[in-house]
Scaffold this motif. Structure first.
Motif, mmCIF file in Angstrom:
data_model
loop_
_atom_site.group_PDB
_atom_site.id
_atom_site.type_symbol
_atom_site.label_atom_id
_atom_site.label_comp_id
_atom_site.label_asym_id
_atom_site.label_seq_id
_atom_site.Cartn_x
_atom_site.Cartn_y
_atom_site.Cartn_z
ATOM 1 N N LEU A 198 32.446 -26.172 42.892
ATOM 2 C CA LEU A 198 32.020 -25.278 43.813
ATOM 3 C C LEU A 198 30.656 -24.711 44.019
ATOM 4 C CD1 LEU A 198 35.637 -23.580 44.576
ATOM 5 C CD2 LEU A 198 34.439 -25.739 45.537
ATOM 6 N N GLU A 199 30.253 -24.358 42.882
ATOM 7 C CA GLU A 199 28.822 -23.764 42.995
ATOM 8 C C GLU A 199 27.684 -24.761 43.227
ATOM 9 O OE1 GLU A 199 28.793 -22.258 39.057
ATOM 10 O OE2 GLU A 199 29.771 -20.317 39.323
ATOM 11 N N MET A 200 27.708 -25.795 42.706
ATOM 12 C CA MET A 200 27.080 -26.970 42.985
ATOM 13 C C MET A 200 26.951 -27.442 44.582
ATOM 14 S SD MET A 200 27.188 -31.166 42.010
ATOM 15 C CE MET A 200 28.475 -31.228 43.408
ATOM 16 N N GLN A 201 28.107 -27.322 45.245
ATOM 17 C CA GLN A 201 28.251 -27.676 46.624
ATOM 18 C C GLN A 201 27.751 -26.452 47.748
ATOM 19 O OE1 GLN A 201 28.733 -30.346 47.466
ATOM 20 N NE2 GLN A 201 30.943 -31.204 47.491
ATOM 21 N N SER A 202 27.934 -25.165 46.795
ATOM 22 C CA SER A 202 27.264 -23.922 47.404
ATOM 23 C C SER A 202 25.885 -24.030 47.654
ATOM 24 C CB SER A 202 27.783 -22.660 46.909
ATOM 25 O OG SER A 202 27.444 -21.517 47.722
ATOM 26 N N ARG A 203 25.177 -24.591 46.464
ATOM 27 C CA ARG A 203 23.754 -24.644 46.450
ATOM 28 C C ARG A 203 23.222 -25.657 47.292
ATOM 29 N NH1 ARG A 203 24.988 -24.118 40.688
ATOM 30 N NH2 ARG A 203 24.617 -26.117 40.568
ATOM 31 N N LYS A 204 24.125 -26.891 47.350
ATOM 32 C CA LYS A 204 23.501 -28.049 48.194
ATOM 33 C C LYS A 204 23.556 -27.507 49.582
ATOM 34 C CE LYS A 204 24.944 -32.784 49.224
ATOM 35 N NZ LYS A 204 25.732 -33.819 48.967
ATOM 36 N N PHE A 205 24.673 -26.790 50.008
ATOM 37 C CA PHE A 205 24.672 -26.459 51.483
ATOM 38 C C PHE A 205 24.124 -25.124 51.831
ATOM 39 C CE2 PHE A 205 27.538 -29.699 51.170
ATOM 40 C CZ PHE A 205 27.502 -30.600 52.423
ATOM 41 N N ASP A 206 23.497 -24.549 50.814
ATOM 42 C CA ASP A 206 22.848 -23.142 50.865
ATOM 43 C C ASP A 206 23.815 -22.172 51.637
ATOM 44 O OD1 ASP A 206 20.633 -21.437 50.669
ATOM 45 O OD2 ASP A 206 19.780 -21.958 52.761
ATOM 46 N N SER A 207 25.013 -21.903 51.160
ATOM 47 C CA SER A 207 25.859 -21.275 51.785
ATOM 48 C C SER A 207 26.950 -20.833 50.878
ATOM 49 C CB SER A 207 26.452 -21.565 53.120
ATOM 50 O OG SER A 207 27.432 -20.840 53.507
ATOM 51 N N LYS A 208 27.697 -19.825 50.844
ATOM 52 C CA LYS A 208 28.767 -19.352 50.201
ATOM 53 C C LYS A 208 29.876 -20.134 51.104
ATOM 54 C CE LYS A 208 27.548 -14.754 48.584
ATOM 55 N NZ LYS A 208 28.081 -13.481 48.607
ATOM 56 N N ILE A 209 30.872 -20.135 50.264
ATOM 57 C CA ILE A 209 32.172 -21.165 50.796
ATOM 58 C C ILE A 209 33.266 -20.282 51.392
ATOM 59 C CG2 ILE A 209 33.956 -22.404 49.936
ATOM 60 C CD1 ILE A 209 32.184 -23.557 47.846
ATOM 61 N N ASN A 210 33.768 -20.714 52.454
ATOM 62 C CA ASN A 210 34.794 -20.193 53.415
ATOM 63 C C ASN A 210 36.023 -20.473 52.912
ATOM 64 O OD1 ASN A 210 35.248 -18.222 55.468
ATOM 65 N ND2 ASN A 210 35.777 -19.648 56.724
ATOM 66 N N SER A 211 36.307 -21.861 52.973
ATOM 67 C CA SER A 211 37.587 -22.259 52.644
ATOM 68 C C SER A 211 37.473 -23.741 51.762
ATOM 69 C CB SER A 211 38.414 -22.543 53.935
ATOM 70 O OG SER A 211 37.604 -23.343 54.798
ATOM 71 N N VAL A 212 38.465 -24.042 50.962
ATOM 72 C CA VAL A 212 38.561 -25.349 50.331
ATOM 73 C C VAL A 212 39.929 -26.068 50.715
ATOM 74 C CG1 VAL A 212 38.645 -26.538 48.128
ATOM 75 C CG2 VAL A 212 37.011 -24.478 48.681
#
Length: 380
Positions: A198-212
């Motif tokens: 999830l941290e990798m995805q957050s960096r990739k999309f330049d945003s914190k995560i809202n839902s999974v």
């Protein structure tokens, strides 16, 4: 404890909760799984930790279970849309809430860890809906669950078979007010790997995560899909086998070692009711599958039968036979991948970069240069 080989520990934390001297703590290993550590200075060798261990003291369900198998889908599409498959758990939980009961189940925390919580309202119940392909931390629920039963509350506990056995061993006796709902489990992946993913995805999309969501139904058809919504409005959506975490999970690379020797992967179940996806429904019941999710429900005993009879009016359902129901649904021990030991050896050195390498090498067939560069940096 006699579990000296950590490969046998399922991480249920029953031993921690039963210890009268608080001599046990759960600590994370390099793979991200929790294991009990005993303080020998506090231990009084009472043996209670061994007595509640579901791996040392296996629970054998009756081989004469009068099981009933059903293909089930909720009549309300909104409920099915919010559920992994047919929406059965939602109605079981609703039944307990309507009768002043308490429910325990797995949820995502605000930082997307997976843990069991206690709930008495629909808000908590709704968080429990949907699959979480990560091992859940249940170490905080034992005492509260016991207090609820002692207070004559009706309690529903939903979890993996080993968690259900751990709860029963901790209580020490069957309780008429406790109903257990086990899932058809395919092993529990590492919370640490999921966190790094999830941290990798957050960096990739330049945003914190809202839902999974592991079971998004926004891709046409009843498929396993990874969906991540970000606070900046962006969205990641892929079929699970095309996602690097999902692919590795489906190929049984990320599992806890004890899952490959699970004593509860058999047809006779430890819960009162068993829930799963009804894979292969199109071959079993003609014209029943509408590609929006169908649950496989296994009613294992009289308690489960009573629950199902009280909620069945909310569903369209068809009784199926055991052989057809299980033909396309894996209930059995996992087969350890030949890549398993190599994967974890590499992962423990360089982390999420090796998850990416494993995925691209196995699924795509070639490894992007940027991942190879990270591999070089991470080598020791």
């Amino acid at each position: 404890m006699k579990i000296e080989n950590f490969n046998e520990c399922c991480g249920c934390a029953a031993c921690l909760n039963k210890c009268p001297k608080n001599a046990i703590v759960m600590k994370e290993n390099e793979q991200g799984f929790l294991y009990p550590i005993i303080d020998k200075n506090k231990c009084i060798s009472c043996g209670l930790c061994e007595k509640v261990c579901p791996m040392l003291n296996k629970l054998e369900p009756s081989k004469e279970q009068n099981q009933k198998f059903y293909a089930v889908k909720h009549k309300e599409e909104k409920i099915r849309e919010a559920s992994s498959s047919g929406g059965v758990f939602n109605e079981i939980a609703e039944l307990f809430l309507k009768n002043n009961g308490v429910i325990y189940g797995a949820v995502f925390t605000d930082d997307f860890k997976v843990k069991h919580i206690r709930a008495e309202d629909r808000s908590g119940k709704d968080k429990m809906r949907g699959s979480k392909y990560v091992q859940s931390d249940i170490q905080d629920v034992y005492e509260n669950l016991k207090k609820d039963l002692e207070g004559n509350r009706k309690v529903l506990f939903s979890g993996t078979p080993c968690q259900i056995v751990a709860i029963k061993k901790y209580l020490g006796k069957e309780d008429e007010n406790l109903t257990t709902c086990d899932i058809i489990c395919h092993g529990v992946p590492s919370p640490k790997v999921f966190k790094e993913y999830l941290e990798m995805q957050s960096r990739k999309f330049d945003s914190k995560i809202n839902s999974v969501s592991f079971r998004s139904k926004k891709i046409k058809g009843f498929v396993q899909s990874m969906e991540i919504e970000f606070k900046n409005g962006k969205r990641y959506l892929k079929k699970l086998y095309k996602d690097l975490y999902g692919y590795s999970f489906l190929n049984e690379i990320l599992m806890r070692k004890s899952c490959f020797n699970c004593p509860y992967s058999y047809d006779n179940r430890v819960g009162d009711i068993t829930l799963g996806d009804f894979w292969g429904i199109e071959h079993v019941v003609k014209n029943f599958d509408d590609k929006k999710g169908v649950s496989l429900v296994i009613v294992n005993n009289d308690k489960g039968k009573k629950i199902f009879n009280e909620i069945k009016e909310n569903f369209n359902f068809v009784e199926t036979n055991k052989e057809e129901s299980l033909k396309y649904n894996r209930i059995g021990k996992l087969t350890k991948s030949k890549d398993y030991d190599k994967f974890w050896k590499k992962y423990e050195r360089i982390g999420i970069s090796y998850l990416s390498m494993y995925y691209y090498k196995k699924y795509v067939g070639s490894i992007p240069k940027k991942i190879l560069e990270k591999m070089k940096v991470g080598k020791k």
